[in-house]
Design an enzyme around this catalytic site. Structure first.
Site, PDB file in Angstrom:
ATOM      1  N   LYS A  89      28.037 -32.599  -1.587  1.00 55.65           N
ATOM      2  CA  LYS A  89      26.708 -33.385  -2.199  1.00 55.65           C
ATOM      3  C   LYS A  89      27.024 -33.819  -3.536  1.00 55.65           C
ATOM      4  O   LYS A  89      26.876 -35.233  -3.587  1.00 55.65           O
ATOM      5  CB  LYS A  89      25.521 -32.635  -2.114  1.00 55.65           C
ATOM      6  CG  LYS A  89      24.797 -32.679  -0.760  1.00 55.65           C
ATOM      7  CD  LYS A  89      23.507 -31.765  -0.669  1.00 55.65           C
ATOM      8  CE  LYS A  89      22.695 -32.401  -1.651  1.00 55.65           C
ATOM      9  NZ  LYS A  89      21.231 -31.692  -1.495  1.00 55.65           N
ATOM     10  N   MET A 115      30.344 -25.077  -0.004  1.00 60.03           N
ATOM     11  CA  MET A 115      31.030 -26.007   0.599  1.00 60.03           C
ATOM     12  C   MET A 115      29.939 -27.252   0.556  1.00 60.03           C
ATOM     13  O   MET A 115      30.184 -28.222   0.227  1.00 60.03           O
ATOM     14  CB  MET A 115      31.702 -25.881   1.844  1.00 60.03           C
ATOM     15  CG  MET A 115      32.477 -27.031   2.024  1.00 60.03           C
ATOM     16  SD  MET A 115      33.807 -27.241   1.099  1.00 60.03           S
ATOM     17  CE  MET A 115      35.149 -26.962   2.187  1.00 60.03           C
ATOM     18  N   TYR A 116      28.846 -27.012   1.181  1.00 58.16           N
ATOM     19  CA  TYR A 116      27.822 -27.963   1.421  1.00 58.16           C
ATOM     20  C   TYR A 116      27.299 -28.661  -0.145  1.00 58.16           C
ATOM     21  O   TYR A 116      27.435 -29.848  -0.310  1.00 58.16           O
ATOM     22  CB  TYR A 116      26.515 -27.645   2.034  1.00 58.16           C
ATOM     23  CG  TYR A 116      25.717 -28.529   1.961  1.00 58.16           C
ATOM     24  CD1 TYR A 116      25.520 -29.593   3.232  1.00 58.16           C
ATOM     25  CD2 TYR A 116      24.444 -28.474   1.308  1.00 58.16           C
ATOM     26  CE1 TYR A 116      24.493 -30.467   3.371  1.00 58.16           C
ATOM     27  CE2 TYR A 116      23.224 -29.442   1.563  1.00 58.16           C
ATOM     28  CZ  TYR A 116      23.404 -30.230   2.342  1.00 58.16           C
ATOM     29  OH  TYR A 116      22.387 -31.233   2.683  1.00 58.16           O
ATOM     30  N   GLY A 117      27.230 -27.774  -0.949  1.00 61.01           N
ATOM     31  CA  GLY A 117      26.640 -28.276  -2.246  1.00 61.01           C
ATOM     32  C   GLY A 117      27.750 -28.950  -3.235  1.00 61.01           C
ATOM     33  O   GLY A 117      27.469 -30.129  -3.638  1.00 61.01           O
TER      34      GLY A 117
END
Length: 98
Positions: free
Chosen positions: A6, A1-3
């Protein structure tokens, strides 16, 4: 999810810069490792050692080091031709990930 988040921000900022570049400057400030309350608990000795192995500056960033970059980006005189940029402030961490 973080990637994926970004990547979405990167894509959005570049699209906004392209679409509204005559009237609006859109840039990203990408900070590296800056210890704060929300991440201190996950910085074990092992994790810190791994980060330092890949950070040529061999230290964490200080939040005050982000201020001059913000001033640069906020200054029309200094950054009127900077648009769609991603400015990384990470002590060289990204440069070691080739």
């Amino acid at each position: 999810m973080y990637g994926s988040s970004k990547a979405a921000l990167s894509n959005l900022s570049q699209n906004l810069a392209r679409e509204y570049g005559e009237k609006l400057r859109v840039n990203l400030l990408i900070p590296g490792f800056f210890p704060a309350e929300q991440n201190r608990k996950i910085l074990s000795k092992e994790r810190t050692a791994t980060i330092m192995e890949h950070t040529p500056a061999n230290r964490f960033g200080d939040p005050q080091e982000l201020v001059p970059v913000c001033i640069l980006l906020a200054s029309r005189a200094a950054s009127s031709f900077i648009n769609g940029a991603e400015i990384v402030v990470d002590g060289g961490f990204a440069a070691t990930k080739i």
